[in-house]
Design a protein around this motif. Structure first.
Motif, PDB file in Angstrom:
ATOM      1  N   LYS A   8       2.024   1.705  -3.498  1.00  0.00           N
ATOM      2  CA  LYS A   8       0.966   1.891  -4.502  1.00  0.00           C
ATOM      3  C   LYS A   8       0.870   3.377  -4.869  1.00  0.00           C
ATOM      4  O   LYS A   8       0.570   3.736  -6.010  1.00  0.00           O
ATOM      5  CB  LYS A   8      -0.372   1.374  -3.947  1.00  0.00           C
ATOM      6  CG  LYS A   8      -1.477   1.337  -4.987  1.00  0.00           C
ATOM      7  CD  LYS A   8      -2.723   0.645  -4.474  1.00  0.00           C
ATOM      8  CE  LYS A   8      -3.806   0.599  -5.540  1.00  0.00           C
ATOM      9  NZ  LYS A   8      -5.036  -0.084  -5.068  1.00  0.00           N
ATOM     10  N   GLU A   9       1.176   4.248  -3.876  1.00  0.00           N
ATOM     11  CA  GLU A   9       1.090   5.694  -4.146  1.00  0.00           C
ATOM     12  C   GLU A   9       2.137   6.134  -5.162  1.00  0.00           C
ATOM     13  O   GLU A   9       2.028   7.186  -5.777  1.00  0.00           O
ATOM     14  CB  GLU A   9       1.246   6.462  -2.835  1.00  0.00           C
ATOM     15  CG  GLU A   9       0.153   6.061  -1.881  1.00  0.00           C
ATOM     16  CD  GLU A   9       0.037   6.970  -0.664  1.00  0.00           C
ATOM     17  OE1 GLU A   9      -0.833   6.705   0.155  1.00  0.00           O
ATOM     18  OE2 GLU A   9       0.802   7.932  -0.547  1.00  0.00           O
ATOM     19  N   TRP A  16      -6.552   6.244   6.470  1.00  0.00           N
ATOM     20  CA  TRP A  16      -6.196   7.181   5.403  1.00  0.00           C
ATOM     21  C   TRP A  16      -5.056   6.592   4.590  1.00  0.00           C
ATOM     22  O   TRP A  16      -4.336   5.716   5.065  1.00  0.00           O
ATOM     23  CB  TRP A  16      -5.716   8.509   6.005  1.00  0.00           C
ATOM     24  CG  TRP A  16      -6.788   9.396   6.514  1.00  0.00           C
ATOM     25  CD1 TRP A  16      -7.493   9.248   7.672  1.00  0.00           C
ATOM     26  CD2 TRP A  16      -7.319  10.552   5.868  1.00  0.00           C
ATOM     27  NE1 TRP A  16      -8.406  10.253   7.797  1.00  0.00           N
ATOM     28  CE2 TRP A  16      -8.324  11.076   6.712  1.00  0.00           C
ATOM     29  CE3 TRP A  16      -7.036  11.220   4.676  1.00  0.00           C
ATOM     30  CZ2 TRP A  16      -9.039  12.232   6.388  1.00  0.00           C
ATOM     31  CZ3 TRP A  16      -7.745  12.364   4.365  1.00  0.00           C
ATOM     32  CH2 TRP A  16      -8.736  12.859   5.213  1.00  0.00           C
ATOM     33  N   VAL A  55      11.319 -13.670  -2.529  1.00  0.00           N
ATOM     34  CA  VAL A  55      10.772 -14.868  -1.882  1.00  0.00           C
ATOM     35  C   VAL A  55       9.521 -15.287  -2.633  1.00  0.00           C
ATOM     36  O   VAL A  55       8.627 -14.464  -2.867  1.00  0.00           O
ATOM     37  CB  VAL A  55      10.425 -14.568  -0.407  1.00  0.00           C
ATOM     38  CG1 VAL A  55       9.731 -15.774   0.234  1.00  0.00           C
ATOM     39  CG2 VAL A  55      11.699 -14.218   0.362  1.00  0.00           C
ATOM     40  N   HIS A  71      10.942  -9.991   1.890  1.00  0.00           N
ATOM     41  CA  HIS A  71      10.578 -10.775   0.712  1.00  0.00           C
ATOM     42  C   HIS A  71      11.536 -10.564  -0.447  1.00  0.00           C
ATOM     43  O   HIS A  71      11.208 -10.887  -1.586  1.00  0.00           O
ATOM     44  CB  HIS A  71       9.137 -10.432   0.276  1.00  0.00           C
ATOM     45  CG  HIS A  71       8.113 -10.881   1.279  1.00  0.00           C
ATOM     46  ND1 HIS A  71       6.815 -10.433   1.271  1.00  0.00           N
ATOM     47  CD2 HIS A  71       8.207 -11.727   2.329  1.00  0.00           C
ATOM     48  CE1 HIS A  71       6.153 -10.998   2.266  1.00  0.00           C
ATOM     49  NE2 HIS A  71       6.980 -11.779   2.942  1.00  0.00           N
ATOM     50  N   THR A  89      -0.145  -3.044  -6.115  1.00  0.00           N
ATOM     51  CA  THR A  89       0.038  -3.949  -4.977  1.00  0.00           C
ATOM     52  C   THR A  89       0.203  -5.352  -5.541  1.00  0.00           C
ATOM     53  O   THR A  89      -0.045  -5.600  -6.708  1.00  0.00           O
ATOM     54  CB  THR A  89      -1.195  -3.915  -4.049  1.00  0.00           C
ATOM     55  OG1 THR A  89      -2.331  -4.248  -4.828  1.00  0.00           O
ATOM     56  CG2 THR A  89      -1.362  -2.541  -3.430  1.00  0.00           C
ATOM     57  N   ASN A 134       7.855  -5.231   0.790  1.00  0.00           N
ATOM     58  CA  ASN A 134       7.940  -4.793  -0.604  1.00  0.00           C
ATOM     59  C   ASN A 134       9.288  -5.172  -1.196  1.00  0.00           C
ATOM     60  O   ASN A 134      10.297  -5.222  -0.488  1.00  0.00           O
ATOM     61  CB  ASN A 134       7.716  -3.283  -0.704  1.00  0.00           C
ATOM     62  CG  ASN A 134       6.338  -2.883  -0.192  1.00  0.00           C
ATOM     63  OD1 ASN A 134       5.432  -3.726  -0.141  1.00  0.00           O
ATOM     64  ND2 ASN A 134       6.175  -1.648   0.223  1.00  0.00           N
ATOM     65  N   ASN A 142      -3.991   2.520   7.042  1.00  0.00           N
ATOM     66  CA  ASN A 142      -4.544   1.777   5.912  1.00  0.00           C
ATOM     67  C   ASN A 142      -5.955   2.300   5.673  1.00  0.00           C
ATOM     68  O   ASN A 142      -6.765   2.299   6.610  1.00  0.00           O
ATOM     69  CB  ASN A 142      -4.581   0.275   6.254  1.00  0.00           C
ATOM     70  CG  ASN A 142      -4.914  -0.585   5.051  1.00  0.00           C
ATOM     71  OD1 ASN A 142      -5.646  -0.149   4.156  1.00  0.00           O
ATOM     72  ND2 ASN A 142      -4.378  -1.783   5.002  1.00  0.00           N
ATOM     73  N   GLY A 153       0.815  -1.222   0.000  1.00  0.00           N
ATOM     74  CA  GLY A 153       0.000   0.000   0.000  1.00  0.00           C
ATOM     75  C   GLY A 153       0.838   1.257   0.000  1.00  0.00           C
ATOM     76  O   GLY A 153       0.468   2.266  -0.603  1.00  0.00           O
TER      77      GLY A 153
HETATM   78  P1  OAD Z   1      -1.679  -6.371  -0.374  1.00  0.00           P
HETATM   79  O1  OAD Z   1      -1.972  -6.039  -1.798  1.00  0.00           O
HETATM   80  O2  OAD Z   1      -2.125  -7.700   0.166  1.00  0.00           O
HETATM   81  O3  OAD Z   1      -2.303  -5.252   0.599  1.00  0.00           O
HETATM   82  C1  OAD Z   1      -2.048  -3.891   0.343  1.00  0.00           C
HETATM   83  C2  OAD Z   1      -2.737  -3.112   1.461  1.00  0.00           C
HETATM   84  O4  OAD Z   1      -2.449  -1.727   1.277  1.00  0.00           O
HETATM   85  C3  OAD Z   1      -4.263  -3.243   1.455  1.00  0.00           C
HETATM   86  O5  OAD Z   1      -4.719  -3.561   2.768  1.00  0.00           O
HETATM   87  C4  OAD Z   1      -4.757  -1.842   1.039  1.00  0.00           C
HETATM   88  O6  OAD Z   1      -5.952  -1.490   1.700  1.00  0.00           O
HETATM   89  C5  OAD Z   1      -3.616  -0.980   1.532  1.00  0.00           C
HETATM   90  N1  OAD Z   1      -3.457   0.288   0.812  1.00  0.00           N
HETATM   91  C6  OAD Z   1      -3.795   0.584  -0.462  1.00  0.00           C
HETATM   92  N2  OAD Z   1      -3.444   1.862  -0.751  1.00  0.00           N
HETATM   93  C7  OAD Z   1      -2.869   2.376   0.383  1.00  0.00           C
HETATM   94  C8  OAD Z   1      -2.291   3.620   0.742  1.00  0.00           C
HETATM   95  N3  OAD Z   1      -2.247   4.636  -0.146  1.00  0.00           N
HETATM   96  N4  OAD Z   1      -1.791   3.784   1.980  1.00  0.00           N
HETATM   97  C9  OAD Z   1      -1.853   2.778   2.883  1.00  0.00           C
HETATM   98  N5  OAD Z   1      -2.383   1.558   2.617  1.00  0.00           N
HETATM   99  C10 OAD Z   1      -2.879   1.366   1.389  1.00  0.00           C
HETATM  100  O7  OAD Z   1      -0.111  -6.208  -0.205  1.00  0.00           O
HETATM  101  P2  OAD Z   1       0.766  -6.697   1.004  1.00  0.00           P
HETATM  102  O8  OAD Z   1      -0.015  -6.728   2.273  1.00  0.00           O
HETATM  103  O9  OAD Z   1       1.999  -5.905   1.008  1.00  0.00           O
HETATM  104  O10 OAD Z   1       4.453 -11.595  -0.813  1.00  0.00           O
HETATM  105  O11 OAD Z   1       1.111  -8.210   0.565  1.00  0.00           O
HETATM  106  C11 OAD Z   1       1.992  -8.917   1.419  1.00  0.00           C
HETATM  107  C12 OAD Z   1       2.643  -9.949   0.579  1.00  0.00           C
HETATM  108  O12 OAD Z   1       1.653 -10.733  -0.113  1.00  0.00           O
HETATM  109  C13 OAD Z   1       3.514  -9.400  -0.537  1.00  0.00           C
HETATM  110  O13 OAD Z   1       4.769  -9.015  -0.071  1.00  0.00           O
HETATM  111  C14 OAD Z   1       3.604 -10.619  -1.442  1.00  0.00           C
HETATM  112  C15 OAD Z   1       2.170 -11.100  -1.396  1.00  0.00           C
HETATM  113  O14 OAD Z   1       2.091 -12.491  -1.487  1.00  0.00           O
HETATM  114  C16 OAD Z   1       5.339 -12.253  -1.638  1.00  0.00           C
HETATM  115  O15 OAD Z   1       5.444 -11.970  -2.829  1.00  0.00           O
HETATM  116  C17 OAD Z   1       6.120 -13.317  -0.950  1.00  0.00           C
END
Ligand code: OAD
Length: 270
Positions: free
Chosen positions: A45-46, A254, A184, A137, A51, A120, A238, A42
């Motif tokens: 993503k900005e 936020w 990973v 990762h 994501t 990330n 988040n 997240g």
């Molecule tokens: P996700 O895509 O699962 O989650 C991203 C989170 O960021 C969500 O909960 C969104 O609500 C939030 N989000 C979106 N925009 C945002 C913003 N501007 N500010 C704050 N939050 C925001 O991604 P991760 O949780 O990072 O692993 O995923 C974890 C792991 O799952 C990754 O590292 C990857 C994946 O499997 C591997 O590749 C091993």
């Protein structure tokens, strides 16, 4: 909305709540002696980095990420997996850190013990000035031999390899096994040193700031719970709820690039 969690609200509904939340966050940070930050997709993503799950937009929409980010997928279709990571690597090269990354880097300069752990695979935290970033990762900009023929990890600089970009993945110069991204994959162990450090920081800290993760992937998602068991407070940033939200003492609903600069500003004003 989860009962008992202090929610920040959007200005239309309750900007008093937002101001209170910012001050509460600043209080928690001000009083903390040892802070662990855990970030996820997240925050990037900005910057325009999709994501992990969004990464399947467009060209990759028809693939399940778990069919692309596994050793089995790489063995079955090495070119497809290589091309997907090359697409993501080039995407990550062309973006810049945003206010969320910059605010976290600034926080690291304002207090002594602030440790940043990220899921990330981009280097946006480093580009923003964060130091000693712990990448749980891996790093999409680096590569290694699939066989780790010279030891774990056998890092390979693909810029030093002479290979046809249509005939990919390139071969390891030592053993001719495929070269792969140094990230990973599902079902693989996380890098031991990074994981050990992440657990240590989580056990020792008195505040965890969780930014931009759905909290769906272990062991990263266990870190806030480990910290909580050791008495730490949890701030979550988040816009949506996540698997971490039930643990949060303060939920800032936020975007990180919107709320984190305001928290840093409140800290400077003290
Ligand atoms: P996700 O895509 O699962 O989650 C991203 C989170 O960021 C969500 O909960 C969104 O609500 C939030 N989000 C979106 N925009 C945002 C913003 N501007 N500010 C704050 N939050 C925001 O991604 P991760 O949780 O990072 O692993 O995923 C974890 C792991 O799952 C990754 O590292 C990857 C994946 O499997 C591997 O590749 C091993």
């Amino acid at each position: 909305m989860i009962k008992g969690i202090v929610y920040d609200m959007n200005p239309e509904i309750g900007n008093v709540m937002t101001e209170n939340s910012i001050q509460t966050a600043a209080d928690l940070i001000n009083h903390a002696q040892y802070i662990t930050i855990l970030t996820g997709a997240g925050v990037s993503k900005e910057s325009g980095v999709p994501t992990f799950r969004d990464a399947l937009e467009g060209l990759w929409a028809k693939y399940d990420p778990q069919e692309l980010a596994t050793p089995q997928a790489f063995k079955a279709n090495p070119k497809l997996v290589w091309d997907w990571y090359e697409w993501r690597r080039k995407l990550a090269q062309d973006v810049a850190p945003k206010k969320g990354h910059l605010a976290l880097a600034e926080l690291q300069t304002m207090k002594n013990d602030v440790y940043l752990i990220t899921q990330n695979v981009d280097d946006l935290h480093e580009q923003a000035g964060s130091k000693n970033v712990i990448h749980l990762h891996g790093n999409i900009a680096s590569h290694k031999c699939f066989a780790n023929c010279q030891g774990e990890p056998t890092l390979i600089d693909i810029n030093m390899l002479d290979y046809d970009t249509d005939d990919v993945p390139p071969a390891c110069p030592h053993c001719r096994a495929y070269v792969r991204p140094n990230v990973v994959w599902f079902g693989e162990a996380l890098p031991n040193d990074e994981l050990t450090k992440a657990f240590e920081h989580s056990q020792l800290c008195d505040l965890v700031i969780v930014v931009g993760t759905s909290g769906m992937v272990t062991p990263a998602s266990q870190l806030p719970g480990i910290a909580k068991q050791s008495g730490a407070k949890i701030i979550e940033v988040n816009p949506d709820d996540s698997m971490i939200t039930p643990l949060a003492d303060l939920k800032l609903s936020w975007a990180s690039g919107v709320i984190l600069p305001q928290v840093i500003e409140a800290l400077h004003a003290r």
